[in-house]
Design a protein around this motif. Structure first.
Motif, PDB file in Angstrom:
ATOM      1  N   PRO A 246       0.801  -1.233   0.000  1.00 26.41           N
ATOM      2  CA  PRO A 246       0.000   0.000   0.000  1.00 26.41           C
ATOM      3  C   PRO A 246       0.835   1.286   0.000  1.00 26.41           C
ATOM      4  O   PRO A 246       0.478   2.253  -0.661  1.00 26.41           O
ATOM      5  CB  PRO A 246      -0.818  -0.121   1.286  1.00 26.41           C
ATOM      6  CG  PRO A 246      -0.947  -1.595   1.517  1.00 26.41           C
ATOM      7  CD  PRO A 246       0.345  -2.189   1.037  1.00 26.41           C
ATOM      8  N   HIS A 247       1.939   1.311   0.732  1.00 25.34           N
ATOM      9  CA  HIS A 247       2.768   2.517   0.773  1.00 25.34           C
ATOM     10  C   HIS A 247       4.090   2.296   0.036  1.00 25.34           C
ATOM     11  O   HIS A 247       5.153   2.699   0.500  1.00 25.34           O
ATOM     12  CB  HIS A 247       3.029   2.953   2.221  1.00 25.34           C
ATOM     13  CG  HIS A 247       1.871   3.679   2.828  1.00 25.34           C
ATOM     14  ND1 HIS A 247       1.821   4.030   4.153  1.00 25.34           N
ATOM     15  CD2 HIS A 247       0.717   4.130   2.285  1.00 25.34           C
ATOM     16  CE1 HIS A 247       0.675   4.656   4.388  1.00 25.34           C
ATOM     17  NE2 HIS A 247      -0.008   4.730   3.279  1.00 25.34           N
ATOM     18  N   HIS A 248       4.008   1.684  -1.139  1.00 23.76           N
ATOM     19  CA  HIS A 248       5.202   1.394  -1.919  1.00 23.76           C
ATOM     20  C   HIS A 248       6.029   2.655  -2.174  1.00 23.76           C
ATOM     21  O   HIS A 248       5.501   3.715  -2.484  1.00 23.76           O
ATOM     22  CB  HIS A 248       4.782   0.773  -3.258  1.00 23.76           C
ATOM     23  CG  HIS A 248       5.904   0.590  -4.212  1.00 23.76           C
ATOM     24  ND1 HIS A 248       6.924  -0.312  -3.984  1.00 23.76           N
ATOM     25  CD2 HIS A 248       6.206   1.211  -5.384  1.00 23.76           C
ATOM     26  CE1 HIS A 248       7.787  -0.245  -4.990  1.00 23.76           C
ATOM     27  NE2 HIS A 248       7.378   0.678  -5.848  1.00 23.76           N
TER      28      HIS A 248
ATOM     29  N   CYS B 285      -1.569   5.191  -8.496  1.00 21.17           N
ATOM     30  CA  CYS B 285      -0.976   6.497  -8.168  1.00 21.17           C
ATOM     31  C   CYS B 285      -1.757   7.127  -7.027  1.00 21.17           C
ATOM     32  O   CYS B 285      -2.973   7.311  -7.117  1.00 21.17           O
ATOM     33  CB  CYS B 285      -1.003   7.424  -9.378  1.00 21.17           C
ATOM     34  SG  CYS B 285      -0.040   6.805 -10.777  1.00 21.17           S
ATOM     35  N   ASP B 286      -1.074   7.435  -5.935  1.00 24.79           N
ATOM     36  CA  ASP B 286      -1.673   8.034  -4.728  1.00 24.79           C
ATOM     37  C   ASP B 286      -0.838   9.254  -4.394  1.00 24.79           C
ATOM     38  O   ASP B 286       0.332   9.133  -4.037  1.00 24.79           O
ATOM     39  CB  ASP B 286      -1.639   7.005  -3.583  1.00 24.79           C
ATOM     40  CG  ASP B 286      -2.245   7.546  -2.287  1.00 24.79           C
ATOM     41  OD1 ASP B 286      -2.563   8.743  -2.211  1.00 24.79           O
ATOM     42  OD2 ASP B 286      -2.380   6.744  -1.341  1.00 24.79           O
ATOM     43  N   PHE B 287      -1.432  10.443  -4.540  1.00 25.59           N
ATOM     44  CA  PHE B 287      -0.609  11.644  -4.397  1.00 25.59           C
ATOM     45  C   PHE B 287      -1.378  12.781  -3.741  1.00 25.59           C
ATOM     46  O   PHE B 287      -2.609  12.831  -3.786  1.00 25.59           O
ATOM     47  CB  PHE B 287      -0.057  12.076  -5.764  1.00 25.59           C
ATOM     48  CG  PHE B 287      -1.077  12.151  -6.864  1.00 25.59           C
ATOM     49  CD1 PHE B 287      -1.441  11.015  -7.565  1.00 25.59           C
ATOM     50  CD2 PHE B 287      -1.679  13.357  -7.191  1.00 25.59           C
ATOM     51  CE1 PHE B 287      -2.388  11.079  -8.577  1.00 25.59           C
ATOM     52  CE2 PHE B 287      -2.618  13.433  -8.215  1.00 25.59           C
ATOM     53  CZ  PHE B 287      -2.982  12.288  -8.905  1.00 25.59           C
TER      54      PHE B 287
ATOM     55  N   ALA C 294      -2.122  15.656   6.789  1.00 23.61           N
ATOM     56  CA  ALA C 294      -2.609  14.712   5.781  1.00 23.61           C
ATOM     57  C   ALA C 294      -3.379  13.561   6.429  1.00 23.61           C
ATOM     58  O   ALA C 294      -4.297  13.012   5.843  1.00 23.61           O
ATOM     59  CB  ALA C 294      -1.450  14.166   4.951  1.00 23.61           C
ATOM     60  N   HIS C 295      -2.977  13.181   7.641  1.00 19.98           N
ATOM     61  CA  HIS C 295      -3.682  12.147   8.401  1.00 19.98           C
ATOM     62  C   HIS C 295      -4.016  12.722   9.767  1.00 19.98           C
ATOM     63  O   HIS C 295      -3.107  13.119  10.505  1.00 19.98           O
ATOM     64  CB  HIS C 295      -2.814  10.895   8.599  1.00 19.98           C
ATOM     65  CG  HIS C 295      -2.610  10.080   7.362  1.00 19.98           C
ATOM     66  ND1 HIS C 295      -2.047   8.830   7.381  1.00 19.98           N
ATOM     67  CD2 HIS C 295      -2.908  10.318   6.066  1.00 19.98           C
ATOM     68  CE1 HIS C 295      -1.997   8.340   6.145  1.00 19.98           C
ATOM     69  NE2 HIS C 295      -2.493   9.237   5.329  1.00 19.98           N
ATOM     70  N   GLU C 296      -5.287  12.786  10.102  1.00 20.44           N
ATOM     71  CA  GLU C 296      -5.700  13.262  11.426  1.00 20.44           C
ATOM     72  C   GLU C 296      -7.052  12.645  11.738  1.00 20.44           C
ATOM     73  O   GLU C 296      -7.567  11.855  10.945  1.00 20.44           O
ATOM     74  CB  GLU C 296      -5.753  14.799  11.454  1.00 20.44           C
ATOM     75  CG  GLU C 296      -6.699  15.437  10.430  1.00 20.44           C
ATOM     76  CD  GLU C 296      -6.698  16.976  10.465  1.00 20.44           C
ATOM     77  OE1 GLU C 296      -5.606  17.569  10.494  1.00 20.44           O
ATOM     78  OE2 GLU C 296      -7.795  17.563  10.459  1.00 20.44           O
TER      79      GLU C 296
ATOM     80  N   ILE D 163     -11.977   8.250   1.942  1.00 20.74           N
ATOM     81  CA  ILE D 163     -12.579   6.915   1.810  1.00 20.74           C
ATOM     82  C   ILE D 163     -11.706   6.216   0.778  1.00 20.74           C
ATOM     83  O   ILE D 163     -11.708   6.589  -0.395  1.00 20.74           O
ATOM     84  CB  ILE D 163     -14.040   6.997   1.323  1.00 20.74           C
ATOM     85  CG1 ILE D 163     -14.923   7.731   2.356  1.00 20.74           C
ATOM     86  CG2 ILE D 163     -14.578   5.595   1.035  1.00 20.74           C
ATOM     87  CD1 ILE D 163     -15.166   6.960   3.643  1.00 20.74           C
ATOM     88  N   GLU D 164     -10.882   5.251   1.242  1.00 12.47           N
ATOM     89  CA  GLU D 164      -9.871   4.681   0.355  1.00 12.47           C
ATOM     90  C   GLU D 164      -9.662   3.187   0.555  1.00 12.47           C
ATOM     91  O   GLU D 164      -8.587   2.740   0.950  1.00 12.47           O
ATOM     92  CB  GLU D 164      -8.536   5.415   0.521  1.00 12.47           C
ATOM     93  CG  GLU D 164      -8.047   5.593   1.948  1.00 12.47           C
ATOM     94  CD  GLU D 164      -6.656   6.245   1.999  1.00 12.47           C
ATOM     95  OE1 GLU D 164      -5.754   5.784   1.277  1.00 12.47           O
ATOM     96  OE2 GLU D 164      -6.480   7.202   2.759  1.00 12.47           O
ATOM     97  N   PRO D 165     -10.698   2.397   0.232  1.00  6.70           N
ATOM     98  CA  PRO D 165     -10.494   0.948   0.325  1.00  6.70           C
ATOM     99  C   PRO D 165      -9.478   0.494  -0.725  1.00  6.70           C
ATOM    100  O   PRO D 165      -9.301   1.134  -1.765  1.00  6.70           O
ATOM    101  CB  PRO D 165     -11.882   0.375   0.017  1.00  6.70           C
ATOM    102  CG  PRO D 165     -12.555   1.433  -0.803  1.00  6.70           C
ATOM    103  CD  PRO D 165     -12.024   2.750  -0.291  1.00  6.70           C
TER     104      PRO D 165
HETATM  105 ZN    ZN Z   1      -1.903   5.611   2.961  1.00  6.31          ZN
END
Ligand code: ZN
Ligand code: ZN
Ligand code: ZN
Length: 368
Positions: free
Chosen positions: A202-204, A219-221, A306-308, A328-330
């Motif tokens: 997941p966090h490649h 792509c996750d940005f 970014a994460h809270e 929401i990111e399955p």
């Molecule tokens: Zn993540």
């Protein structure tokens, strides 16, 4: 705005029996006073007594960067031979209970515990997190602007305008990063590009692996976009594209994800618990036989960080309220083969869940 935020913090301090709040590096400080501390060995700390005015203790050489806001805090620069721990201790007075920012360096916490031995320390997130997690209209507007920026990049990605085949993951990641800045962000927080079997992590970390025709690419940005008041808000989006026709198995996996992601978004209504939002999408993935391969929570809150809070995860019974903003990111990750994830930022509103990202979710086929 900062005055109002600190008022809310003081009301929570009152309710929780906290005498002083200390904020240093991390997102709490800019959220409450508009200043971001340099993550250095020199101490920067906002001292917020419950019943008196706040003071920003800052290294003298960084004081010129401080935008003065006399209605919010006094500035107290300290010189190279001063003792900032003694300074903070004297400002904290005879505090019994001190809430200290979760991201404060432990070295400073240890020194403060030694300097104020009678006080008990707790995490400031117990005060700040419930306040920060509920966004007002101006904050939602900033999150929307950041989301719009990454949406334009995702749209180009899906249109085949960002070349994939023949380039390395790192090269594509660098291009996404450039586009994140060009679209108005002040900084890039991450630009994950994972090709083929690498997408099962997941966090490649994008590397020197060349992207090949016939593969899917995840792509996750996202980045941080600074608003007029100097406070930044984050973007975060994930889309997958297939270079050439995807294998039916992968197309099936991805279509399950589209349905699950949509169902969790639709479930994110006011009053629904965070864990229920997670369950709705997860049950669809589980029924399709991929349950063991959805290895993380459904999402995280987003704002100045970014994460809270709130985290969309089993065990979090917090009911969604108007203004909660979260991802929401399955995802489904098959080790050694491939992986996929779909991510939007969503705001809970009185009119229902409002996705800030609106780029199509379907697996798009780009030409090699
Ligand atoms: Zn993540
Ligand atoms: Zn993401
Ligand atoms: Zn995310």
């Amino acid at each position: 705005m900062f005055v109002r935020r600190l008022d809310r913090a003081r009301r929570r301090m009152e309710a929780d029996g906290v005498d002083v709040m200390l904020l240093s590096v991390g997102a709490d400080l800019p959220y409450f006073c508009g200043y971001e501390a340099m993550p250095l060995e020199r101490l920067t700390m906002l001292v917020v007594p419950r019943d008196s005015d706040a003071t920003l203790v800052v290294p003298a050489l960084e004081a010129p960067r401080v935008v003065e806001r006399p209605d919010v805090f006094a500035v107290r620069p300290w010189g190279e031979t001063d003792d900032p721990i003694a300074l903070v201790s004297s400002l904290a007075g005879a505090a019994d209970v001190i809430a200290i920012g979760d991201h404060t360096w432990s070295g400073f916490l240890v020194d403060l515990m030694g300097a104020i031995p009678a006080a008990s320390f707790r995490r400031a997130s117990t005060i700040t997190s419930p306040i920060r997690s509920v966004k007002d209209a101006a904050e939602i507007k900033q999150l929307g602007a950041a989301a719009g920026a990454v949406d334009r990049i995702a749209t180009r990605l899906r249109a085949g305008e960002i070349e994939l085949a023949g380039r390395t993951e790192a090269e594509v990641s660098a291009e996404l990063s450039r586009q994140i800045i060009n679209e108005g962000h002040a900084r890039v927080n991450f630009a994950i590009v994972a090709a083929g079997e690498n997408a099962a992590s997941p966090h490649h970390q994008p590397g020197e692996r060349t992207i090949r025709p016939g593969e899917s690419v995840l792509c996750d940005f996202g980045g941080t976009m600074i608003g007029d008041d100097g406070v930044g808000y984050c973007s975060d989006i994930t889309r997958c594209v297939s270079i050439g026709e995807p294998p039916p198995e992968f197309a099936d996996l991805h279509s399950v994800l589209v349905v699950a992601q949509r169902a969790s978004v639709d479930a994110a209504t006011i009053g629904t618990s965070c864990e229920e939002v997670d369950r709705v999408g997860r049950s669809i993935i589980t029924e399709a036989g991929y349950g063991d391969f959805f290895v993380h929570r459904t999402g995280h809150g987003i704002g100045v960080e970014a994460h809270e809070a709130p985290y969309i995860v089993e065990g979090n019974r917090t009911p969604l309220v108007d203004g909660h903003a979260f991802s929401i990111e399955p995802g489904i990750y098959i080790p050694g083969r491939w992986g996929a994830r779909l991510e939007d930022i969503v705001v809970a509103t009185a009119d229902g869940p409002d996705p800030l990202n609106t780029v199509d979710h379907a697996l798009v086929v780009v030409e090699p």
